[in-house]
Design a protein around this motif. Structure first.
Motif, PDB file in Angstrom:
ATOM      1  N   ALA A 114       0.838  -1.208   0.000  1.00  0.00           N
ATOM      2  CA  ALA A 114       0.000   0.000   0.000  1.00  0.00           C
ATOM      3  C   ALA A 114       0.868   1.251   0.000  1.00  0.00           C
ATOM      4  N   LEU A 115       1.881   1.256  -0.846  1.00  0.00           N
ATOM      5  CA  LEU A 115       2.848   2.354  -0.884  1.00  0.00           C
ATOM      6  C   LEU A 115       2.473   3.345  -1.993  1.00  0.00           C
ATOM      7  N   PRO A 116       2.194   4.592  -1.682  1.00  0.00           N
ATOM      8  CA  PRO A 116       1.892   5.593  -2.708  1.00  0.00           C
ATOM      9  C   PRO A 116       3.035   5.697  -3.718  1.00  0.00           C
ATOM     10  N   THR A 117       2.704   5.530  -4.984  1.00  0.00           N
ATOM     11  CA  THR A 117       3.735   5.381  -6.012  1.00  0.00           C
ATOM     12  C   THR A 117       3.336   6.112  -7.289  1.00  0.00           C
ATOM     13  N   VAL A 118       4.336   6.697  -7.939  1.00  0.00           N
ATOM     14  CA  VAL A 118       4.177   7.224  -9.289  1.00  0.00           C
ATOM     15  C   VAL A 118       4.903   6.277 -10.242  1.00  0.00           C
ATOM     16  N   ILE A 119       4.253   5.932 -11.343  1.00  0.00           N
ATOM     17  CA  ILE A 119       4.814   5.008 -12.322  1.00  0.00           C
ATOM     18  C   ILE A 119       5.326   5.793 -13.532  1.00  0.00           C
TER      19      ILE A 119
ATOM     20  N   HIS B  21       3.612  14.897  -7.193  1.00  0.00           N
ATOM     21  CA  HIS B  21       2.903  13.816  -6.489  1.00  0.00           C
ATOM     22  C   HIS B  21       3.590  13.469  -5.176  1.00  0.00           C
ATOM     23  N   ALA B  22       4.922  13.356  -5.213  1.00  0.00           N
ATOM     24  CA  ALA B  22       5.650  12.989  -3.996  1.00  0.00           C
ATOM     25  C   ALA B  22       5.489  14.050  -2.921  1.00  0.00           C
ATOM     26  N   GLU B  23       5.550  15.314  -3.328  1.00  0.00           N
ATOM     27  CA  GLU B  23       5.417  16.404  -2.348  1.00  0.00           C
ATOM     28  C   GLU B  23       4.031  16.391  -1.713  1.00  0.00           C
ATOM     29  N   THR B  24       3.019  16.075  -2.497  1.00  0.00           N
ATOM     30  CA  THR B  24       1.658  15.993  -1.960  1.00  0.00           C
ATOM     31  C   THR B  24       1.555  14.901  -0.911  1.00  0.00           C
ATOM     32  N   TRP B  25       2.037  13.702  -1.230  1.00  0.00           N
ATOM     33  CA  TRP B  25       1.949  12.587  -0.287  1.00  0.00           C
ATOM     34  C   TRP B  25       2.799  12.814   0.964  1.00  0.00           C
ATOM     35  N   LEU B  26       3.952  13.453   0.802  1.00  0.00           N
ATOM     36  CA  LEU B  26       4.827  13.687   1.947  1.00  0.00           C
ATOM     37  C   LEU B  26       4.347  14.841   2.815  1.00  0.00           C
ATOM     38  N   GLY B  27       3.668  15.782   2.194  1.00  0.00           N
ATOM     39  CA  GLY B  27       3.274  16.975   2.939  1.00  0.00           C
ATOM     40  C   GLY B  27       1.836  16.989   3.409  1.00  0.00           C
ATOM     41  N   ASP B  28       1.005  16.118   2.879  1.00  0.00           N
ATOM     42  CA  ASP B  28      -0.411  16.096   3.230  1.00  0.00           C
ATOM     43  C   ASP B  28      -0.784  14.708   3.743  1.00  0.00           C
ATOM     44  N   PRO B  29      -0.808  14.506   5.050  1.00  0.00           N
ATOM     45  CA  PRO B  29      -1.102  13.179   5.612  1.00  0.00           C
ATOM     46  C   PRO B  29      -2.448  12.619   5.155  1.00  0.00           C
TER      47      PRO B  29
ATOM     48  N   ARG C 218      -2.085  11.247   1.589  1.00  0.00           N
ATOM     49  CA  ARG C 218      -1.351   9.987   1.627  1.00  0.00           C
ATOM     50  C   ARG C 218      -2.224   8.868   2.191  1.00  0.00           C
ATOM     51  N   ALA C 219      -3.006   9.164   3.218  1.00  0.00           N
ATOM     52  CA  ALA C 219      -3.875   8.156   3.825  1.00  0.00           C
ATOM     53  C   ALA C 219      -4.933   7.679   2.836  1.00  0.00           C
TER      54      ALA C 219
ATOM     55  N   THR D  28      -3.185   5.331   0.357  1.00  0.00           N
ATOM     56  CA  THR D  28      -2.845   4.088   1.045  1.00  0.00           C
ATOM     57  C   THR D  28      -4.086   3.215   1.253  1.00  0.00           C
ATOM     58  N   ALA D  29      -5.186   3.844   1.626  1.00  0.00           N
ATOM     59  CA  ALA D  29      -6.422   3.096   1.867  1.00  0.00           C
ATOM     60  C   ALA D  29      -6.951   2.483   0.569  1.00  0.00           C
ATOM     61  N   GLU D  30      -6.859   3.213  -0.538  1.00  0.00           N
ATOM     62  CA  GLU D  30      -7.326   2.681  -1.822  1.00  0.00           C
ATOM     63  C   GLU D  30      -6.491   1.483  -2.259  1.00  0.00           C
ATOM     64  N   LEU D  31      -5.183   1.564  -2.067  1.00  0.00           N
ATOM     65  CA  LEU D  31      -4.312   0.449  -2.436  1.00  0.00           C
ATOM     66  C   LEU D  31      -4.555  -0.757  -1.534  1.00  0.00           C
ATOM     67  N   ALA D  32      -4.777  -0.500  -0.253  1.00  0.00           N
ATOM     68  CA  ALA D  32      -5.037  -1.599   0.684  1.00  0.00           C
ATOM     69  C   ALA D  32      -6.356  -2.298   0.343  1.00  0.00           C
ATOM     70  N   ALA D  33      -7.362  -1.524  -0.058  1.00  0.00           N
ATOM     71  CA  ALA D  33      -8.652  -2.125  -0.433  1.00  0.00           C
ATOM     72  C   ALA D  33      -8.503  -2.986  -1.681  1.00  0.00           C
ATOM     73  N   LEU D  34      -7.720  -2.522  -2.648  1.00  0.00           N
ATOM     74  CA  LEU D  34      -7.484  -3.322  -3.852  1.00  0.00           C
ATOM     75  C   LEU D  34      -6.706  -4.584  -3.519  1.00  0.00           C
ATOM     76  N   ARG D  35      -5.746  -4.455  -2.635  1.00  0.00           N
ATOM     77  CA  ARG D  35      -4.974  -5.629  -2.200  1.00  0.00           C
ATOM     78  C   ARG D  35      -5.897  -6.700  -1.631  1.00  0.00           C
ATOM     79  N   TYR D  36      -6.874  -6.280  -0.872  1.00  0.00           N
ATOM     80  CA  TYR D  36      -7.798  -7.226  -0.238  1.00  0.00           C
ATOM     81  C   TYR D  36      -8.589  -8.018  -1.281  1.00  0.00           C
ATOM     82  N   THR D  37      -8.949  -7.379  -2.383  1.00  0.00           N
ATOM     83  CA  THR D  37      -9.778  -8.042  -3.386  1.00  0.00           C
ATOM     84  C   THR D  37      -8.981  -8.738  -4.480  1.00  0.00           C
TER      85      THR D  37
END
Length: 414
Positions: free
Chosen positions: A288-293, A342-350, A353-354, A357-366
């Motif tokens: 669930a790591l925020p990532t830019v591809i 993107h990185a500055e947004t995730w690092l500066g806005d909790p 980032r949350a 992270t929550a969207e990736l975790a939900a996808l991981r579950y399914t």
């Protein structure tokens, strides 16, 4: 039982090795040979050629190695003629593997495709090759069997992506992760790809983005995850050149370290990541790591490829989600400013980032369904042992005998 495998990339080498283990659990005396890399060798396969060392991409690279590829086709055909295997298992790596499938078909050897290429994304016309030369497609993604059926390929089953098996079994170096976490500063992981050409094309942009972010956020640490020591040495050269150019523009040198064989650990401890497109995106999703591809190509390559790209996204995670959970850039230009944004947004806005992270975790579950390798082994062995009575309607390409002459005629028309 003899099985010939062909895997042309490090990830495919690992998938093939795990499939060897899964089949041997069921058939202990099974023998394996083929094209691949060190993981297959460690699993007990006899390597005919280290194809992983020849991992190439795009048209020019293939053309430069055409003599080697032609020799590999002839070599595989001789294996099928002189020491006929019971099956051929192909792992991703389209191009060469299509030709291996043709020669196996000509010799009457059943062909299985494990982790098939993403034809639905960029090469839909190649489904004709699947109809002609592949007995069973072992699909990685849940929507693939329906896509194949709509195009006349009934012999496709969803087994799942073997990457999830490998992630579940992976052991991390806890001493390393503890040492990294002890720094107490935000960490951005840079994953520049597993191919040499990917490093050369993507890492300059990633290094420049690191310099730009360091100017805005001097507290951020950067860690580059390389596949092995050879790539680490190359990465050091590329980054040194890129940062020298950045310094000319007044950008600071980032706090950056380069590691080899530490990708899982760095993904575990990182706060944000920049990654080249590939199956590693599934690992990033699992954490669930925020990532830019990023996937940087030459303008001519992008111009050639654009008409063939049919998928909405290039990233597996986004395809599974049918949404851009990981911002992605298939591009020929410098997008370092976008990476920084993107990185500055995730690092500066909790909160931002949350949410990611929550969207990736939900996808991981399914989506993270383990057991793909075992299911693939069962499917292969079931087909080799013959169709069960309730499966008598199944008719793969090997349901009838075919002469070498007819295959060569089909090749000529394909």
């Amino acid at each position: 039982m003899k099985i010939f495998l062909s895997a042309g990339e490090p990830s495919g080498d690992l998938h093939a090795a795990n499939l060897i283990h899964a089949i041997r659990e069921r058939v202990p005396d099974a023998e394996f040979t083929g094209y691949g890399g060190p993981k297959m060798t460690e699993a007990g396969a006899t390597l005919v050629y280290p194809l992983v060392n020849l991992a190439v991409m795009w048209f020019l690279s293939v053309f430069q190695n055409i003599a080697t590829f032609l020799w590999l086709i002839v070599r595989a055909d001789r294996c099928f003629r002189d020491d006929k295997p019971d099956a051929v298992v192909l792992v991703d790596y389209p191009g060469l593997n299509w030709w291996i499938a043709r020669r196996a078909r000509a010799r009457g050897v059943p062909v299985f495709y494990f982790v098939p290429p993403q034809l639905w994304a960029w090469a839909g016309w190649r489904v004709e090759k699947v109809r002609k030369f592949v007995d069973l497609v072992l699909c990685s993604l849940p929507f693939e069997p329906a896509w194949y059926r709509e195009r006349g390929v009934s012999h496709a089953v969803h087994v799942g992506h073997p990457y999830f098996d490998e992630l579940c079994e992976r052991d991390l170096d806890e001493a390393f992760t503890t040492a990294q976490e002890a720094h107490g500063r935000p960490l951005l992981a840079i994953l520049p790809g597993s191919r040499t050409l990917e490093l050369k094309r993507n890492l300059p942009i990633l290094a420049r983005a690191a310099a730009k972010l360091a100017k805005l956020r001097p507290d951020v640490r950067f860690a580059v995850a390389c596949l092995h020591d050879k790539h680490r040495a190359l990465a050091e050269e590329i980054i040194a050149d890129a940062l020298a150019d950045a310094a000319v523009d007044g950008l600071p040198a980032p706090d950056l370290e380069i590691f080899s064989n530490r990708t899982p650990e760095l993904i575990r401890v990182a706060d944000v990541a920049w990654s080249v497109s590939g199956s590693v995106s599934l690992e990033l999703m699992m954490e669930a790591l925020p990532t830019v591809i990023l996937y940087k190509v030459r303008p001519i390559d992008l111009w050639i490829a654009r008409p063939f790209i049919k998928a909405k996204y290039i990233t597996l995670v986004n395809l599974l989600a049918d949404a851009e959970l990981m911002p992605e850039y298939l591009t020929s230009r410098d997008v370092s400013d976008d990476l920084v944004r993107h990185a500055e947004t995730w690092l500066g806005d909790p909160q931002a980032r949350a949410r990611t992270t929550a969207e990736l975790a939900a996808l991981r579950y399914t989506a993270a369904r383990p057991g793909a390798t075992s299911r693939a082994a069962e499917e292969i062995l079931a087909r080799l042992r013959g169709p069960a009575p309730e499966d008598a309607a199944y008719r793969g390409p090997h349901a009838r005998a075919v002469s070498l002459e007819s295959i060569e005629e089909a090749d000529a028309g394909a």
